[in-house]
Design an enzyme around this catalytic site. Structure first.
Site, PDB file in Angstrom:
ATOM      1  N   CYS A 107       0.802  -1.233   0.000  1.00 13.48           N
ATOM      2  CA  CYS A 107       0.000   0.000   0.000  1.00 13.48           C
ATOM      3  C   CYS A 107       0.827   1.272   0.000  1.00 13.48           C
ATOM      4  CB  CYS A 107      -0.971  -0.001   1.171  1.00 13.48           C
ATOM      5  SG  CYS A 107      -0.199   0.077   2.817  1.00 13.48           S
ATOM      6  N   HIS A 161      -1.977   1.110   7.053  1.00 14.45           N
ATOM      7  CA  HIS A 161      -2.471   1.141   5.678  1.00 14.45           C
ATOM      8  C   HIS A 161      -2.559   2.585   5.214  1.00 14.45           C
ATOM      9  CE1 HIS A 161      -4.286  -0.221   2.039  1.00 14.45           C
ATOM     10  NE2 HIS A 161      -5.420   0.423   2.261  1.00 14.45           N
ATOM     11  N   ASP A 175      -7.674   3.749  -3.702  1.00 18.17           N
ATOM     12  CA  ASP A 175      -6.805   2.800  -3.009  1.00 18.17           C
ATOM     13  C   ASP A 175      -6.414   1.704  -3.986  1.00 18.17           C
ATOM     14  OD1 ASP A 175      -5.463   1.060  -1.395  1.00 18.17           O
ATOM     15  OD2 ASP A 175      -7.054   0.802   0.083  1.00 18.17           O
TER      16      ASP A 175
END
Length: 285
Positions: A81, A121, A138
């Site tokens: 991420c 995250h 995302d």
């Protein structure tokens, strides 16, 4: 309406042409919703989610534009991420979007009574110029990553290129949920406020070096194609198709895993010494 200025913390001299070639984007580069949608689709279908550096004992420390571009664009690697959304953040800011990074706590597949997880995250808040509309982007949540940007609004089911998602209120924070097999599943909780770069770097350091991190003790790889989600954990491959069907395969050897990483997930493994040996140690982790 005036055009919002790009986030100064994400501005960079990133080579947009090189990025477009990497993800196969030949469309417009104007900061519009259609460009945002096209880039998210191109990125997720091209750049694999992978945790090979932490698995091989290589900390992911530098989240600057040059380091991320060198790895994910020039070297043909993937990332997790902080790398995936970090690169997307620089690209979108360079194009003229207003972009901020938010930090989140992953709750996907955690039992209800589990301890509160750390903020490990990174997601993106993206405002499209001339509209003022904010979107959640995302491209770095592995096999369940958002395949399309969705509006940053509450309690509204929004269709992506795959399943529907929604954002709900979770105290003073927000929670992203996905409709998986007709059940809304919580994925992560995030604070809708910009996260300082140092917090992102600490989070990346933690997940890439902590001895209990799943990225350190096991291998996770994922890719989102137009018609399926490909998820690999050790030797265990799951393919979840848009038509609702799924298949699971157990690969016979670390060599078969390495072949799949290159052939199906499109990861350039050049220069990763000892990878097959390391994978053989985590085949069933």
């Amino acid at each position: 309406m005036s055009t919002p200025r790009p986030s100064t913390t994400a501005s960079s001299a990133i080579d947009l042409d090189a990025y477009f070639r990497r993800v196969g984007h030949a469309g417009p580069a104007a900061p519009t919703l259609s460009t945002l949608q096209a880039l998210v689709a191109a990125h997720t279908r091209t750049i694999a989610f992978e945790t090979l550096d932490p698995l091989m004992g290589v900390p992911v420390m530098d989240l600057g534009a040059a380091a991320l571009a060198e790895k994910l664009i020039t070297r043909g690697r993937g990332g997790y991420c902080y790398e995936q959304n970090g690169l997307m953040r620089y690209v979108l800011a360079e194009l003229g979007f207003t972009v901020e990074a938010y930090a989140g706590r992953v709750v996907w597949m955690l039992p209800a009574d589990a301890a509160t997880p750390a903020r490990t995250h990174q997601v993106l808040s993206v405002i499209v110029p001339d509209t003022g509309l904010e979107y959640l982007v995302d491209v770095g949540f592995g096999g369940q990553t958002l395949s399309s940007p969705i509006r940053m609004v509450l309690d509204e089911a929004q269709q992506t290129r795959h399943e529907p998602y929604r954002i709900t209120r979770h105290g003073d924070e927000r929670m992203l949920e996905a409709l998986v097999r007709d059940v809304w599943q919580p994925l992560y909780v995030f604070a809708p406020t910009p996260a300082p770069q140092i917090d992102l770097e600490v989070g990346s350091w933690y997940v890439s070096t902590h001895p209990a991190s799943g990225f350190v003790v096991g291998m996770t790889v994922a890719r989102v194609t137009d018609d399926a989600r490909w998820n690999l954990r050790g030797r265990h491959l799951s393919v979840h198709r848009r038509d609702g069907t799924s298949t699971k395969t157990v690969l016979k050897s670390a060599g078969a895993v390495v072949e799949l990483l290159e052939r199906r997930f499109g990861i350039d493994l050049t220069g990763i010494e000892g990878l097959e040996r390391r994978i053989s140690q985590v085949l069933d982790t």
